[in-house]
Design an enzyme around this catalytic site. Structure first.
Site, PDB file in Angstrom:
ATOM      1  CB  SER A   1      -6.159-106.119  40.096  1.00 12.51           C
ATOM      2  OG  SER A   1      -6.665-107.156  39.292  1.00 12.51           O
TER       3      SER A   1
ATOM      4  CE1 TYR B   1      -1.694-104.849  37.410  1.00  8.81           C
ATOM      5  CE2 TYR B   1      -2.999-106.996  38.440  1.00  8.81           C
ATOM      6  CZ  TYR B   1      -3.398-105.367  37.296  1.00  8.81           C
ATOM      7  OH  TYR B   1      -4.241-104.949  37.036  1.00  8.81           O
TER       8      TYR B   1
END
Length: 361
Positions: A149, A174
């Protein structure tokens, strides 16, 4: 890097009912038949499960049209090693694409357990299964491709973000799990000679996307007459990447695993790579909202006289968010001859048309 023909391969796609996973399966069925695809997804209710079911129905229709290929869906969780190991034993996967993950920056603040379970334990199970696919001199997995990501860049001040940048300062759990995935993959590539490629996705959007993403949430709120909150007082920039561009990038990367080589020490040089997949063209959030509202009016989801100014609220930055994301995609272009190029208006128009049909607005 090698060049692999995806046709006649057996491919595992985790997160197959997810936004990227389902679109990847559709693309592979349409362009790489004959191909054998196995999908796994736990179908959790992090967001509206009916969207996941709709995506799976699209795949089923497509698989029926390409009957020379096979499609098998398993409802299961990658954090369950028994399920993963049994799938690897049964299907002997050639290529593995790990897109299953607990997504979202803000949710990681309120529900961290989900991220440890899916993003760390789940990914570990995939790596272990890939490792043991070579047992007894079997040919095993030819390429592991996995989702990372743009969040790994944290509050990196240098733009555009390059895969050569240090990414040791995540600002959310995350992001930390995604950086951990890259480190784990590197270790397994080094130890067990597993060709692996991580893909840092930049703000993926499009039809049947994730409802927790800004463009989808904004649409829901505007229809309900609620105010939309624009963070950092509108001073956010995002490298929005249309889903078709993401899928094309993943498909090309799948066919190009890093080379296996032996180093001077007689041990494997890790067959490991990481790429950005982004639009290399960050858009200001206020401009993004302006285009979105125009396309919602064009699709007749909202009336032409809708008072947008009355429904906007500029607010401070949220914990875990970053002010800008901006991808340097030069390596992707160099190695795979591909650069995402769908403009924002085109992508949001397709989203608006899908939304109108799906929700029968």
């Amino acid at each position: 890097m090698q060049s692999v023909d995806l046709k006649n391969k057996t491919v595992l796609v985790t997160g197959a009912a997810g936004f990227i996973g389902s679109n990847l399966v559709l693309e592979l069925l349409k362009t790489q038949s004959p191909i054998k695809i196995v999908g796994i997804d736990n179908m959790n209710d992090y967001y509206d499960v009916s969207i996941k079911e709709w995506r799976l129905e699209q795949i089923k229709v497509c698989a029926d049209e390409h009957c020379e290929s096979s499609w098998n869906f398993v409802k299961g969780d990658i954090s369950d090693s028994v399920v993963i190991n049994s799938l690897f034993a049964k299907y002997k996967f050639d290529i593995v694409v790990n897109l299953a993950a607990q997504a979202g920056v803000r949710y990681s603040i309120t529900n961290p357990d989900a991220y440890i379970k899916s993003n760390l334990i789940g990914f570990y199970n995939i790596l272990e299964a890939c490792r043991h696919s070579y047992d007894n001199n079997a040919s095993g997995v030819e390429h592991l491709v996995y989702a990372s990501s743009s969040s790994v860049y944290g509050s990196n001040k240098k733009v555009p973000y390059s895969t050569d940048d240090k990414v040791d300062n995540p600002v959310s759990l995350y992001a930390a799990t995604k950086k951990s995935n890259e480190l784990m993959a590197h270790a397994y590539s080094k130890l067990y000679n597993i060709p692996s490629t991580g893909l840092r996705f930049f703000t993926v959007y499009g039809p049947a996307g994730r409802p927790d993403m800004a463009y989808f949430g904004f649409t829901n709120k505007l229809i309900n007459g609620d105010k939309i909150q624009i963070f950092n007082y509108g001073n956010c920039k995002r490298d929005f990447t249309y889903i078709d561009d993401i899928v094309e990038g993943v498909k090309r990367v799948m066919a190009g695993p890093p080379d296996r080589k032996i180093g001077d020490d007689g041990l494997p040089v890790p067959p490991y790579a990481v790429y950005n997949i982004g639009n290399q063209n960050p858009e200001n959030l206020l401009d993004f909202v302006d285009i979105l509202q125009q396309e919602l009016v064009r699709a007749k989801i909202l009336p032409s006289d809708y008072d947008f100014e009355a429904h906007k609220e500029l607010v401070a930055m949220q914990p875990g968010d970053v002010p800008v994301t901006y991808a340097d995609t030069t390596p992707l272009e160099r190695d795979f001859g591909f650069k995402p190029n769908t403009d924002l208006r085109t992508g949001l128009r397709k989203f608006a048309e899908w939304y109108k049909n799906f929700y029968e607005v």
